[in-house]
Design a protein around this motif. Sequence first.
Motif, PDB file in Angstrom:
ATOM      1  N   ASN A 404       0.818  -1.215   0.000  1.00 35.06           N
ATOM      2  CA  ASN A 404       0.000   0.000   0.000  1.00 35.06           C
ATOM      3  C   ASN A 404       0.853   1.267   0.000  1.00 35.06           C
ATOM      4  O   ASN A 404       0.470   2.278  -0.601  1.00 35.06           O
ATOM      5  CB  ASN A 404      -0.941   0.002   1.201  1.00 35.06           C
ATOM      6  CG  ASN A 404      -2.151  -0.881   0.980  1.00 35.06           C
ATOM      7  OD1 ASN A 404      -2.731  -0.898  -0.106  1.00 35.06           O
ATOM      8  ND2 ASN A 404      -2.536  -1.638   1.987  1.00 35.06           N
ATOM      9  N   CYS A 405       1.999   1.210   0.659  1.00 40.51           N
ATOM     10  CA  CYS A 405       2.897   2.366   0.658  1.00 40.51           C
ATOM     11  C   CYS A 405       3.345   2.676  -0.761  1.00 40.51           C
ATOM     12  O   CYS A 405       3.358   3.842  -1.189  1.00 40.51           O
ATOM     13  CB  CYS A 405       4.100   2.083   1.556  1.00 40.51           C
ATOM     14  SG  CYS A 405       5.198   3.492   1.787  1.00 40.51           S
ATOM     15  N   SER A 406       3.689   1.635  -1.507  1.00 43.75           N
ATOM     16  CA  SER A 406       4.058   1.811  -2.908  1.00 43.75           C
ATOM     17  C   SER A 406       2.904   2.417  -3.695  1.00 43.75           C
ATOM     18  O   SER A 406       3.097   3.332  -4.522  1.00 43.75           O
ATOM     19  CB  SER A 406       4.454   0.462  -3.517  1.00 43.75           C
ATOM     20  OG  SER A 406       4.676   0.561  -4.902  1.00 43.75           O
ATOM     21  N   ALA A 407       1.678   1.933  -3.425  1.00 48.67           N
ATOM     22  CA  ALA A 407       0.503   2.450  -4.135  1.00 48.67           C
ATOM     23  C   ALA A 407       0.283   3.934  -3.839  1.00 48.67           C
ATOM     24  O   ALA A 407      -0.075   4.710  -4.739  1.00 48.67           O
ATOM     25  CB  ALA A 407      -0.735   1.644  -3.741  1.00 48.67           C
ATOM     26  N   GLN A 408       0.495   4.346  -2.584  1.00 50.39           N
ATOM     27  CA  GLN A 408       0.301   5.752  -2.229  1.00 50.39           C
ATOM     28  C   GLN A 408       1.337   6.645  -2.912  1.00 50.39           C
ATOM     29  O   GLN A 408       1.012   7.736  -3.401  1.00 50.39           O
ATOM     30  CB  GLN A 408       0.380   5.952  -0.712  1.00 50.39           C
ATOM     31  CG  GLN A 408      -0.423   4.997   0.128  1.00 50.39           C
ATOM     32  CD  GLN A 408      -1.882   4.920  -0.253  1.00 50.39           C
ATOM     33  OE1 GLN A 408      -2.514   5.932  -0.538  1.00 50.39           O
ATOM     34  NE2 GLN A 408      -2.434   3.727  -0.263  1.00 50.39           N
ATOM     35  N   VAL A 409       2.591   6.178  -2.942  1.00 49.00           N
ATOM     36  CA  VAL A 409       3.649   6.965  -3.588  1.00 49.00           C
ATOM     37  C   VAL A 409       3.322   7.173  -5.068  1.00 49.00           C
ATOM     38  O   VAL A 409       3.332   8.303  -5.583  1.00 49.00           O
ATOM     39  CB  VAL A 409       5.015   6.274  -3.429  1.00 49.00           C
ATOM     40  CG1 VAL A 409       6.070   6.988  -4.280  1.00 49.00           C
ATOM     41  CG2 VAL A 409       5.444   6.268  -1.966  1.00 49.00           C
ATOM     42  N   PHE A 410       3.036   6.067  -5.753  1.00 54.67           N
ATOM     43  CA  PHE A 410       2.718   6.184  -7.175  1.00 54.67           C
ATOM     44  C   PHE A 410       1.397   6.934  -7.387  1.00 54.67           C
ATOM     45  O   PHE A 410       1.233   7.635  -8.392  1.00 54.67           O
ATOM     46  CB  PHE A 410       2.653   4.798  -7.819  1.00 54.67           C
ATOM     47  CG  PHE A 410       4.003   4.190  -8.086  1.00 54.67           C
ATOM     48  CD1 PHE A 410       4.854   4.758  -9.013  1.00 54.67           C
ATOM     49  CD2 PHE A 410       4.421   3.063  -7.405  1.00 54.67           C
ATOM     50  CE1 PHE A 410       6.114   4.210  -9.265  1.00 54.67           C
ATOM     51  CE2 PHE A 410       5.669   2.502  -7.646  1.00 54.67           C
ATOM     52  CZ  PHE A 410       6.522   3.076  -8.578  1.00 54.67           C
ATOM     53  N   GLY A 411       0.460   6.773  -6.448  1.00 52.77           N
ATOM     54  CA  GLY A 411      -0.809   7.481  -6.572  1.00 52.77           C
ATOM     55  C   GLY A 411      -0.628   8.988  -6.565  1.00 52.77           C
ATOM     56  O   GLY A 411      -1.233   9.713  -7.369  1.00 52.77           O
ATOM     57  N   ILE A 412       0.203   9.495  -5.652  1.00 56.15           N
ATOM     58  CA  ILE A 412       0.474  10.936  -5.593  1.00 56.15           C
ATOM     59  C   ILE A 412       1.163  11.403  -6.870  1.00 56.15           C
ATOM     60  O   ILE A 412       0.780  12.403  -7.496  1.00 56.15           O
ATOM     61  CB  ILE A 412       1.335  11.264  -4.363  1.00 56.15           C
ATOM     62  CG1 ILE A 412       0.543  11.035  -3.075  1.00 56.15           C
ATOM     63  CG2 ILE A 412       1.825  12.708  -4.422  1.00 56.15           C
ATOM     64  CD1 ILE A 412       1.367  11.184  -1.816  1.00 56.15           C
ATOM     65  N   ILE A 413       2.200  10.657  -7.278  1.00 56.69           N
ATOM     66  CA  ILE A 413       2.954  11.044  -8.479  1.00 56.69           C
ATOM     67  C   ILE A 413       2.052  11.052  -9.706  1.00 56.69           C
ATOM     68  O   ILE A 413       2.036  12.018 -10.485  1.00 56.69           O
ATOM     69  CB  ILE A 413       4.141  10.085  -8.687  1.00 56.69           C
ATOM     70  CG1 ILE A 413       5.159  10.231  -7.548  1.00 56.69           C
ATOM     71  CG2 ILE A 413       4.812  10.349 -10.034  1.00 56.69           C
ATOM     72  CD1 ILE A 413       6.261   9.186  -7.562  1.00 56.69           C
ATOM     73  N   PHE A 414       1.273   9.984  -9.871  1.00 56.00           N
ATOM     74  CA  PHE A 414       0.425   9.877 -11.059  1.00 56.00           C
ATOM     75  C   PHE A 414      -0.692  10.924 -11.060  1.00 56.00           C
ATOM     76  O   PHE A 414      -1.027  11.482 -12.102  1.00 56.00           O
ATOM     77  CB  PHE A 414      -0.186   8.475 -11.145  1.00 56.00           C
ATOM     78  CG  PHE A 414       0.798   7.389 -11.496  1.00 56.00           C
ATOM     79  CD1 PHE A 414       2.043   7.699 -12.012  1.00 56.00           C
ATOM     80  CD2 PHE A 414       0.475   6.051 -11.316  1.00 56.00           C
ATOM     81  CE1 PHE A 414       2.962   6.697 -12.335  1.00 56.00           C
ATOM     82  CE2 PHE A 414       1.372   5.046 -11.638  1.00 56.00           C
ATOM     83  CZ  PHE A 414       2.628   5.382 -12.147  1.00 56.00           C
TER      84      PHE A 414
END
Length: 486
Positions: A404-414
Amino acid sequence: MGDEAKSMEGEVNDNLYFSKTPVTDAGVSFQHHNTPPETHLYKKRWIMVCLFSSYSLCNSYQWIQYGIINNIFMRFYGVDSFTIDWMSMIYMLTYIPLIFPVSWLLDKKGLRVIALVATALNCAGTWIKVASARPDLFPVTIVGQFMCSVAQVFILGMPSRIASVWFGSDEVSTACSIGVFGNQLGIAIGFLVPPILVPNVDDLDKLASHIRDMFYITAGVATFLFVLVVIVFQERPEIPPTHAQAAARQISPESYSYTASILGLLRNKAFILLVISYGLNVGCFYAVSTLLNRMIIEHYPGEEVNAGRIGLTIVIAGMVGSLICGIWLDRSKTYKQTTLAVYLMSLVGLVIYAFTLNLGHLWVVFITAGTLGFFMTGYLPLGFEFGVELTYPECEGTSSGLLNCSAQVFGIIFTICQGKIMDSFNTLAGNLFLCAFLLIGTIITACIKSDLRRQLANQQALAAATLGRSYVQDHSGTSLLPSTHM
């Protein structure tokens, strides 16, 4: 539980010859001439997962409640579109620094403490937002949304943990999908309800009244769920549901190191590849969800309600996909193959959605968005369960937290990048930007080694049970029959 259950557990402990020792990459091994521990499935397991799904629903609903009526909140609070986008992105930003201390707390205090903190924070956040329904109180609504975003950290990675602690090996993936189902249903309601409760009226006083009513309803539900968790939610069953869970319980707290656990996960190459691919997929979903109102309004002005309905279609289709994928995993155990197939179809779905969004036919958007949601949201429980398989016997909350941490990082960037691309070019360019990263994620998923450690642990336990019965029969003439309790 009563005296019978306690007696049963004591009997299990007295006869617990089952041992767990590390062996290569498989995770555990079993002494073949000893009796494996008793396992038992409690009916209350369904209450636990449904209660979790309910408070997860209440929290995830609030993630998108600002974004789906982005233009209305912009006018009410007098802020720009990017600022309202941050009301969704704050959920992602908060998760990144807090997931590690929350995972540590889960390991030390267990599921009940995590559930209590989650529902308490969510309840507090909803009541703060009730007080923020005035055009001059935007900072107050940020505080309320921040509280709810912190609560999300205690919720998002829990489905696989609850499934492993309470459910049998043949239903654990289904249980995980039910846990994810609640989160997705909350997002679906977040797409559907705010445009209905908060119509785009010109009078700011009437608009404030509509917003306040929406916040009051949310606060009432959150308060009820907090009380329910205090009364009902239980840490774990007294007798473990699987041999793998029994083995995990044998690890003494003194021998467990959270830091060592994290480092072990970071050295697991297959899991790291999954972390990256999971983040790319779910990050794209977050970006599409956050910016959906802007995408629809650009091509279909004045269709705020239909924008919410399209979001609802995405998530409802995804919930169906999640349940189907969970049931399929329990039956087939084809984790990598299923994950790869769903990932590839997510890419195909986003490509079709991107090229049909501007055709001028809303019914086409409903169909393509539903197809996208079926696969992209259906991927969520697959990633959780595949991660647990690759990392057993590590804590499920830790592996899910890293995913989920990975998903949040990419979510913000995307979300930021796609928003800027949409502002500079158009919606199609923004969606094609996401398609490129889904293609990368598909390739990475194909490279993951299918190392199913939890499945191997359960198979070894069954083999030990079979050999144990044979051993007793050969040496004492007495058949060792495992007891069952329903």
